[in-house]
Design a protein around this motif. Structure first.
Motif, PDB file in Angstrom:
ATOM      1  N   ILE A 187       0.682  -8.348   5.461  1.00 25.83           N
ATOM      2  CA  ILE A 187      -0.465  -7.468   5.228  1.00 25.83           C
ATOM      3  C   ILE A 187      -0.528  -6.452   6.374  1.00 25.83           C
ATOM      4  CG2 ILE A 187      -2.956  -7.330   4.939  1.00 25.83           C
ATOM      5  CD1 ILE A 187      -2.922 -10.203   3.946  1.00 25.83           C
ATOM      6  N   PRO A 188      -0.100  -5.210   6.124  1.00 26.09           N
ATOM      7  CA  PRO A 188       0.572  -4.737   4.906  1.00 26.09           C
ATOM      8  C   PRO A 188       1.995  -5.269   4.828  1.00 26.09           C
ATOM      9  CG  PRO A 188       0.570  -3.014   6.552  1.00 26.09           C
ATOM     10  CD  PRO A 188      -0.250  -4.134   7.128  1.00 26.09           C
ATOM     11  N   ALA A 189       2.550  -5.252   3.621  1.00 23.63           N
ATOM     12  CA  ALA A 189       3.871  -5.825   3.409  1.00 23.63           C
ATOM     13  C   ALA A 189       4.948  -5.012   4.118  1.00 23.63           C
ATOM     14  CB  ALA A 189       4.163  -5.892   1.908  1.00 23.63           C
ATOM     15  N   LYS A 190       5.857  -5.719   4.790  1.00 19.98           N
ATOM     16  CA  LYS A 190       6.996  -5.092   5.464  1.00 19.98           C
ATOM     17  C   LYS A 190       8.292  -5.747   4.974  1.00 19.98           C
ATOM     18  CE  LYS A 190       4.379  -4.003   9.657  1.00 19.98           C
ATOM     19  NZ  LYS A 190       4.284  -4.199  11.126  1.00 19.98           N
ATOM     20  N   ARG A 191       9.355  -4.991   4.989  1.00 21.65           N
ATOM     21  CA  ARG A 191      10.654  -5.489   4.555  1.00 21.65           C
ATOM     22  C   ARG A 191      11.174  -6.487   5.590  1.00 21.65           C
ATOM     23  NH1 ARG A 191      14.185  -2.546   0.934  1.00 21.65           N
ATOM     24  NH2 ARG A 191      16.290  -3.439   0.866  1.00 21.65           N
ATOM     25  N   ILE A 192      11.433  -7.717   5.159  1.00 18.75           N
ATOM     26  CA  ILE A 192      11.874  -8.745   6.094  1.00 18.75           C
ATOM     27  C   ILE A 192      13.294  -9.231   5.818  1.00 18.75           C
ATOM     28  CG2 ILE A 192       9.519  -9.554   6.536  1.00 18.75           C
ATOM     29  CD1 ILE A 192      10.124 -11.906   4.610  1.00 18.75           C
ATOM     30  N   LYS A 193      13.815  -8.890   4.634  1.00 19.44           N
ATOM     31  CA  LYS A 193      15.120  -9.419   4.267  1.00 19.44           C
ATOM     32  C   LYS A 193      15.673  -8.623   3.089  1.00 19.44           C
ATOM     33  CE  LYS A 193      17.295 -13.933   3.349  1.00 19.44           C
ATOM     34  NZ  LYS A 193      17.033 -15.368   3.068  1.00 19.44           N
ATOM     35  N   GLU A 194      16.991  -8.627   2.932  1.00 21.46           N
ATOM     36  CA  GLU A 194      17.604  -8.006   1.773  1.00 21.46           C
ATOM     37  C   GLU A 194      17.629  -9.005   0.613  1.00 21.46           C
ATOM     38  OE1 GLU A 194      18.519  -4.662   1.942  1.00 21.46           O
ATOM     39  OE2 GLU A 194      17.401  -5.024   3.802  1.00 21.46           O
TER      40      GLU A 194
ATOM     41  N   ILE B 200       0.813  -1.215   0.000  1.00 24.06           N
ATOM     42  CA  ILE B 200       0.000   0.000   0.000  1.00 24.06           C
ATOM     43  C   ILE B 200       0.851   1.271   0.000  1.00 24.06           C
ATOM     44  CG2 ILE B 200      -1.954  -1.110   1.134  1.00 24.06           C
ATOM     45  CD1 ILE B 200      -0.995   0.098   3.779  1.00 24.06           C
ATOM     46  N   ARG B 201       2.180   1.120  -0.005  1.00 19.75           N
ATOM     47  CA  ARG B 201       3.040   2.292   0.050  1.00 19.75           C
ATOM     48  C   ARG B 201       4.320   2.049  -0.751  1.00 19.75           C
ATOM     49  NH1 ARG B 201       3.121   0.070   5.290  1.00 19.75           N
ATOM     50  NH2 ARG B 201       1.618   1.635   5.943  1.00 19.75           N
ATOM     51  N   LYS B 202       5.222   3.002  -0.700  1.00 19.03           N
ATOM     52  CA  LYS B 202       6.477   2.889  -1.422  1.00 19.03           C
ATOM     53  C   LYS B 202       7.417   1.906  -0.735  1.00 19.03           C
ATOM     54  CE  LYS B 202       6.289   7.516  -3.408  1.00 19.03           C
ATOM     55  NZ  LYS B 202       6.950   8.839  -3.544  1.00 19.03           N
ATOM     56  N   THR B 203       8.176   1.189  -1.554  1.00 18.32           N
ATOM     57  CA  THR B 203       9.195   0.278  -1.046  1.00 18.32           C
ATOM     58  C   THR B 203      10.569   0.827  -1.403  1.00 18.32           C
ATOM     59  OG1 THR B 203       9.165  -1.010  -3.094  1.00 18.32           O
ATOM     60  CG2 THR B 203       7.668  -1.721  -1.341  1.00 18.32           C
ATOM     61  N   ASN B 204      11.602   0.269  -0.780  1.00 19.16           N
ATOM     62  CA  ASN B 204      12.978   0.639  -1.072  1.00 19.16           C
ATOM     63  C   ASN B 204      13.657  -0.475  -1.871  1.00 19.16           C
ATOM     64  OD1 ASN B 204      12.997   3.183   0.302  1.00 19.16           O
ATOM     65  ND2 ASN B 204      13.033   2.062   2.243  1.00 19.16           N
ATOM     66  N   PRO B 205      14.675  -0.115  -2.675  1.00 20.54           N
ATOM     67  CA  PRO B 205      15.268  -1.095  -3.602  1.00 20.54           C
ATOM     68  C   PRO B 205      15.838  -2.339  -2.915  1.00 20.54           C
ATOM     69  CG  PRO B 205      15.985   1.139  -4.137  1.00 20.54           C
ATOM     70  CD  PRO B 205      15.270   1.222  -2.820  1.00 20.54           C
ATOM     71  N   TRP B 206      15.758  -3.443  -3.660  1.00 20.24           N
ATOM     72  CA  TRP B 206      16.411  -4.701  -3.329  1.00 20.24           C
ATOM     73  C   TRP B 206      16.064  -5.219  -1.930  1.00 20.24           C
ATOM     74  CZ3 TRP B 206      17.989  -7.208  -7.379  1.00 20.24           C
ATOM     75  CH2 TRP B 206      18.278  -6.456  -8.532  1.00 20.24           C
ATOM     76  N   GLY B 207      14.772  -5.224  -1.674  1.00 17.22           N
ATOM     77  CA  GLY B 207      14.285  -5.805  -0.435  1.00 17.22           C
ATOM     78  C   GLY B 207      13.260  -6.887  -0.711  1.00 17.22           C
ATOM     79  N   ILE B 208      13.112  -7.802   0.238  1.00 21.82           N
ATOM     80  CA  ILE B 208      12.057  -8.808   0.192  1.00 21.82           C
ATOM     81  C   ILE B 208      10.984  -8.376   1.186  1.00 21.82           C
ATOM     82  CG2 ILE B 208      11.455 -11.226   0.594  1.00 21.82           C
ATOM     83  CD1 ILE B 208      14.351 -11.928  -0.170  1.00 21.82           C
ATOM     84  N   TYR B 209       9.765  -8.219   0.683  1.00 23.34           N
ATOM     85  CA  TYR B 209       8.652  -7.731   1.497  1.00 23.34           C
ATOM     86  C   TYR B 209       7.595  -8.821   1.633  1.00 23.34           C
ATOM     87  CZ  TYR B 209      10.422  -2.928   1.125  1.00 23.34           C
ATOM     88  OH  TYR B 209      11.195  -1.783   1.211  1.00 23.34           O
TER      89      TYR B 209
END
Length: 206
Positions: free
Chosen positions: A172-179, A160-169
């Motif tokens: 619900i909602p998606a969160k960055r869990i790993k590079e 539902i929002r912007k993500t940052n490069p080269w992350g695994i999301y």
């Protein structure tokens, strides 16, 4: 590798001549679109080279698809007039929804396509998938989401929002869990050099 996609997976897909008759804004070479896919407003849709779109996919609204993109079966890509951009080397798995428009759920307006626009307050925002994004099965991408380069979205997630490069999301909602590793970039360079040498031309999407 000459016409790899067409030679290996041509059963059940439109021929290149048929694709030209559909009326896309632009369409590249070696494009495979299932005869069971549904396309609404083809004149607003542009497709690059070496693209595969599988059974029961729905494409509607303003959509830009780059090169070497796969959209899995039963996915829904709805750009409305806000637009969806899917850049090169993206992969969209089965049953994914990428929706650049949604109803207003607050109760201040009416909802659903059967109601005239003056009674609704639809929320529309452009969605962009940068190069090398991959979206897992049954995930949901909502208006104004931005998938930065190399982002991977785990199955059954909601962005539902912007993500940052080269992350695994994931989630619900998606969160960055790993590079996510960038070995892909080295493989891309090698792949393109070999592909261009064998094809005798470039892969520019537009």
């Amino acid at each position: 590798m000459k016409d790899f996609f067409l030679s290996q997976y041509n059963e059940g897909f439109y021929t290149q001549d048929e694709l030209k008759q559909i009326g896309f804004a632009s369409i590249g070479k070696n494009v495979l679109i299932s005869r069971l896919a549904r396309i609404y407003g083809a004149s607003n849709i542009s497709i690059g080279n070496n693209v595969r779109i599988d059974d029961f996919v729905i494409l509607s609204g303003k959509i830009e698809i780059g090169s070497f993109v796969h959209i899995g079966a039963s996915s829904n890509i709805t750009g409305s007039d806000a637009g969806i951009v899917i850049k090169d080397f993206c992969g969209i798995s089965n049953h994914v929804k990428v929706l650049a428009i949604t109803d207003d759920y607050s109760g201040v307006s009416m909802t659903n396509p059967c109601i005239p626009e003056q009674y609704k307050n639809n929320y529309k925002k452009k969605i962009i998938l940068e190069k090398h994004c991959i979206i897992g099965s049954s995930s949901l991408i909502l208006p104004d989401a931005y998938l930065a380069e190399g982002v991977a979205i785990g199955a059954m997630s909601m962005v539902i929002r912007k993500t940052n490069p080269w992350g695994i999301y994931f989630g619900i909602p998606a969160k960055r869990i790993k590079e996510r590793q960038k070995e892909i970039l080295k493989l891309e360079k090698d792949f393109l050099e070999n592909f261009i040498n064998n094809q005798g031309g470039g892969i520019s999407a537009k």
